[in-house]
Design a protein around this motif. Sequence first.
Motif, short mmCIF file in Angstrom:
data_model
loop_
_atom_site.label_atom_id
_atom_site.label_comp_id
_atom_site.label_asym_id
_atom_site.label_seq_id
_atom_site.Cartn_x
_atom_site.Cartn_y
_atom_site.Cartn_z
N SER A 190 -20.34 10.36 -20.66
CA SER A 190 -20.97 9.99 -19.39
C SER A 190 -21.16 11.19 -18.46
CB SER A 190 -20.13 8.92 -18.69
OG SER A 190 -18.85 9.43 -18.41
N ASN A 191 -20.72 12.36 -18.89
CA ASN A 191 -20.84 13.60 -18.11
C ASN A 191 -20.19 13.45 -16.73
OD1 ASN A 191 -21.58 16.24 -17.65
ND2 ASN A 191 -23.61 15.71 -16.90
N ASN A 192 -18.95 12.91 -16.71
CA ASN A 192 -18.23 12.68 -15.46
C ASN A 192 -16.90 13.41 -15.45
OD1 ASN A 192 -19.99 11.01 -14.10
ND2 ASN A 192 -19.15 9.14 -14.99
N ILE A 193 -16.55 13.89 -14.26
CA ILE A 193 -15.21 14.44 -14.03
C ILE A 193 -14.40 13.35 -13.34
CG2 ILE A 193 -13.88 16.10 -12.69
CD1 ILE A 193 -16.11 18.11 -13.14
N THR A 194 -13.23 13.04 -13.89
CA THR A 194 -12.39 12.00 -13.29
C THR A 194 -10.98 12.53 -13.06
OG1 THR A 194 -11.71 11.16 -15.45
CG2 THR A 194 -13.66 10.14 -14.45
N ASP A 195 -10.24 11.86 -12.21
CA ASP A 195 -8.82 12.14 -11.94
C ASP A 195 -8.58 13.59 -11.52
OD1 ASP A 195 -8.19 9.53 -12.63
OD2 ASP A 195 -7.88 10.05 -14.74
N TRP A 196 -9.35 14.06 -10.57
CA TRP A 196 -9.19 15.43 -10.04
C TRP A 196 -7.93 15.49 -9.19
CZ3 TRP A 196 -12.16 19.94 -10.45
CH2 TRP A 196 -11.82 20.96 -9.59
N THR A 197 -7.03 16.39 -9.52
CA THR A 197 -5.81 16.60 -8.71
C THR A 197 -5.66 18.08 -8.44
OG1 THR A 197 -4.44 16.71 -10.70
CG2 THR A 197 -4.61 14.58 -9.62
N GLU A 198 -5.16 18.40 -7.26
CA GLU A 198 -4.93 19.79 -6.88
C GLU A 198 -3.51 19.96 -6.40
OE1 GLU A 198 -7.61 21.54 -4.06
OE2 GLU A 198 -9.34 20.53 -4.96
N GLU A 199 -2.99 21.15 -6.62
CA GLU A 199 -1.69 21.50 -6.07
C GLU A 199 -1.71 22.96 -5.69
OE1 GLU A 199 1.37 22.68 -9.52
OE2 GLU A 199 0.72 20.59 -9.59
N LYS A 200 -0.97 23.26 -4.65
CA LYS A 200 -0.88 24.64 -4.19
C LYS A 200 0.21 25.34 -4.97
CE LYS A 200 -1.67 26.70 0.22
NZ LYS A 200 -1.48 26.65 1.62
N GLY A 201 -0.06 26.56 -5.36
CA GLY A 201 0.90 27.29 -6.18
C GLY A 201 1.82 28.15 -5.42
N LYS A 218 -3.62 28.65 -6.74
CA LYS A 218 -3.96 27.25 -6.60
C LYS A 218 -4.23 26.69 -7.99
CE LYS A 218 -6.22 24.19 -3.50
NZ LYS A 218 -6.97 24.04 -2.30
N LYS A 219 -3.91 25.42 -8.16
CA LYS A 219 -4.01 24.81 -9.47
C LYS A 219 -4.70 23.45 -9.33
CE LYS A 219 -1.00 24.01 -13.43
NZ LYS A 219 0.39 24.01 -13.88
N ALA A 220 -5.54 23.11 -10.29
CA ALA A 220 -6.22 21.82 -10.31
C ALA A 220 -6.31 21.34 -11.76
CB ALA A 220 -7.61 21.91 -9.70
N ALA A 221 -6.38 20.03 -11.91
CA ALA A 221 -6.52 19.44 -13.24
C ALA A 221 -7.47 18.25 -13.14
CB ALA A 221 -5.16 19.00 -13.77
N PHE A 222 -8.19 18.02 -14.23
CA PHE A 222 -9.08 16.86 -14.26
C PHE A 222 -9.37 16.49 -15.71
CE2 PHE A 222 -11.88 20.56 -14.19
CZ PHE A 222 -12.82 20.28 -15.15
N PHE A 223 -9.94 15.30 -15.87
CA PHE A 223 -10.42 14.85 -17.17
C PHE A 223 -11.94 14.88 -17.13
CE2 PHE A 223 -6.20 13.05 -17.20
CZ PHE A 223 -5.79 13.29 -18.50
N TYR A 224 -12.54 15.31 -18.23
CA TYR A 224 -14.00 15.33 -18.33
C TYR A 224 -14.41 14.39 -19.45
CZ TYR A 224 -18.73 16.88 -19.23
OH TYR A 224 -20.07 16.92 -19.42
N SER A 234 -12.45 12.87 -29.14
CA SER A 234 -13.64 13.70 -29.32
C SER A 234 -14.55 13.73 -28.10
CB SER A 234 -14.43 13.21 -30.54
OG SER A 234 -14.87 11.88 -30.31
N LEU A 235 -14.40 12.80 -27.16
CA LEU A 235 -15.28 12.75 -26.00
C LEU A 235 -14.55 12.90 -24.67
CD1 LEU A 235 -17.64 9.86 -27.14
CD2 LEU A 235 -18.09 12.30 -27.19
N THR A 236 -13.24 13.03 -24.68
CA THR A 236 -12.46 13.18 -23.44
C THR A 236 -11.70 14.49 -23.50
OG1 THR A 236 -12.22 10.78 -23.32
CG2 THR A 236 -10.78 12.10 -21.92
N PHE A 237 -11.86 15.28 -22.45
CA PHE A 237 -11.23 16.59 -22.38
C PHE A 237 -10.34 16.67 -21.15
CE2 PHE A 237 -15.00 17.05 -24.87
CZ PHE A 237 -14.64 17.92 -25.88
N HIS A 238 -9.18 17.27 -21.30
CA HIS A 238 -8.27 17.51 -20.19
C HIS A 238 -8.36 19.00 -19.84
CE1 HIS A 238 -4.11 18.03 -18.38
NE2 HIS A 238 -4.76 17.25 -17.55
N ALA A 274 -15.95 25.37 -17.19
CA ALA A 274 -15.31 24.61 -18.26
C ALA A 274 -16.25 23.54 -18.81
CB ALA A 274 -14.03 23.98 -17.74
N VAL A 275 -16.96 22.83 -17.93
CA VAL A 275 -17.89 21.79 -18.37
C VAL A 275 -19.04 22.41 -19.17
CG1 VAL A 275 -19.59 20.11 -17.54
CG2 VAL A 275 -17.29 20.15 -16.56
N PHE A 276 -19.53 23.56 -18.72
CA PHE A 276 -20.58 24.25 -19.47
C PHE A 276 -20.06 24.63 -20.86
CE2 PHE A 276 -22.52 28.27 -20.82
CZ PHE A 276 -23.85 27.88 -20.90
#
Length: 131
Positions: free
Chosen positions: A120-131, A110-116, A93-97, A59-61
């Motif tokens: 600054s090329n950073n992944i923030t607020d990584w959350t995971e949940e089991k499906g 399995k499911k995960a979500a984060f903001f990119y 324009s610079l923040t992606f969910h 996704a980041v690529f």
Amino acid sequence: MKKTDERGFVYPVILIICFGLFYTIMSASEMMVSERKFLQQEGSVKEDGTLLMAGARYAVFHINSDKEYVYPAELQFHHDNRSVVCYIDTTDSLTFHVILETSSSSGRKKKAAFFYLKESNNITDWTEEKG
């Protein structure tokens, strides 16, 4: 001296030894089976995590590529009998969910979500949940 009747003591001793051996063999086999199940589950958890990280890199690529894309976008890729679906949306324009969903042929999900943050090329607020 009194004469004692010692006939018949061999059978109970052999019986006790056989029960002891049977108990030892059964407990060892139960321990092996439970350890094998644990290792299989641990391997599955590691595979899920690896697949989620591969999806995040994908996704980041995609976000950092030079091509212009319309968001929200849905990307999908397959690896062996597993698949990853990436849902990418932009808040500005610079923040992606990004939402990642993995699934296998056995039905494990399995499911995960984060903001990119593109600037600054950073992944923030990584959350995971089991499906």
